[in-house]
Write a protein that holds these residues in place. Structure first.
Motif, short mmCIF file in Angstrom:
data_model
loop_
_atom_site.label_atom_id
_atom_site.label_comp_id
_atom_site.label_asym_id
_atom_site.label_seq_id
_atom_site.Cartn_x
_atom_site.Cartn_y
_atom_site.Cartn_z
N ALA A 77 41.67 53.00 47.54
CA ALA A 77 41.18 52.35 46.33
C ALA A 77 41.97 51.07 46.05
O ALA A 77 41.39 50.04 45.66
N GLU A 78 43.28 51.10 46.25
CA GLU A 78 44.11 49.91 46.04
C GLU A 78 43.74 48.81 47.04
O GLU A 78 43.64 47.63 46.67
N ALA A 79 43.52 49.19 48.29
CA ALA A 79 43.13 48.21 49.30
C ALA A 79 41.77 47.61 48.97
O ALA A 79 41.56 46.40 49.15
N SER A 80 40.86 48.43 48.48
CA SER A 80 39.53 47.94 48.11
C SER A 80 39.61 46.93 46.97
O SER A 80 38.95 45.89 46.99
N ARG A 81 40.44 47.23 45.97
CA ARG A 81 40.62 46.30 44.85
C ARG A 81 41.22 44.98 45.33
O ARG A 81 40.77 43.90 44.94
N ALA A 82 42.24 45.07 46.18
CA ALA A 82 42.88 43.86 46.69
C ALA A 82 41.90 43.04 47.53
O ALA A 82 41.85 41.81 47.42
N LEU A 83 41.09 43.70 48.33
CA LEU A 83 40.10 43.01 49.14
C LEU A 83 39.05 42.35 48.24
O LEU A 83 38.64 41.20 48.49
N GLY A 84 38.63 43.05 47.23
CA GLY A 84 37.66 42.47 46.28
C GLY A 84 38.22 41.24 45.60
O GLY A 84 37.51 40.24 45.44
N GLN A 85 39.48 41.30 45.22
CA GLN A 85 40.12 40.15 44.57
C GLN A 85 40.22 38.98 45.56
O GLN A 85 39.95 37.84 45.20
N ALA A 86 40.58 39.26 46.81
CA ALA A 86 40.68 38.20 47.82
C ALA A 86 39.32 37.56 48.06
O ALA A 86 39.21 36.33 48.17
N ILE A 87 38.27 38.37 48.13
CA ILE A 87 36.91 37.83 48.33
C ILE A 87 36.52 36.95 47.17
O ILE A 87 35.97 35.85 47.36
N ALA A 88 36.84 37.39 45.95
CA ALA A 88 36.51 36.58 44.77
C ALA A 88 37.25 35.25 44.80
O ALA A 88 36.67 34.20 44.46
N GLU A 89 38.50 35.26 45.20
CA GLU A 89 39.27 34.01 45.27
C GLU A 89 38.71 33.08 46.34
O GLU A 89 38.61 31.86 46.12
N ILE A 90 38.35 33.63 47.49
CA ILE A 90 37.77 32.81 48.56
C ILE A 90 36.44 32.21 48.12
O ILE A 90 36.17 31.02 48.34
N GLU A 91 35.61 33.01 47.48
CA GLU A 91 34.33 32.51 46.98
C GLU A 91 34.53 31.44 45.93
O GLU A 91 33.78 30.45 45.89
N SER A 92 35.54 31.61 45.12
CA SER A 92 35.84 30.60 44.09
C SER A 92 36.24 29.27 44.75
O SER A 92 35.77 28.21 44.32
#
Length: 87
Positions: free
Chosen positions: A64-79
């Motif tokens: 779950a922690e890895a999934s959250r971190a990956l989601g945050q990284a994807i959001a930053e890249i998309e931004s």
């Protein structure tokens, strides 16, 4: 009677005694008695199951922690990528 037959007879008697004890133990378990034949194995399996459950919980938490971190990284890249397209 030869010596081999005597050894074979002794082995057969030991096997008969072991089977009788096993049958008594199983009969006691079926009737609700408390037997001790499988208690050590049961305790060991219960402890192993508890360790496995704890490991499973730790892996789920880490996932779950890895999934959250990956989601945050994807959001930053998309931004970053989205901000560059508008220029």
């Amino acid at each position: 009677m030869t010596q081999d037959e005597t050894a074979l007879d002794q082995a057969a008697r030991r096997l008969d005694r072991a089977l009788a004890l096993l049958e008594q133990e199983l009969a006691g378990r079926r009737s609700g008695g408390e037997g001790e034949l499988f208690d050590p194995a049961r305790s060991s399996l219960a402890a192993e199951l508890e360790r496995s459950r704890a490991r499973e919980q730790a892996l789920q938490t880490a996932g779950a922690e890895a999934s959250r971190a990956l989601g945050q990284a994807i959001a930053e890249i998309e931004s970053v990528l989205g901000g560059g397209k508008g220029d």
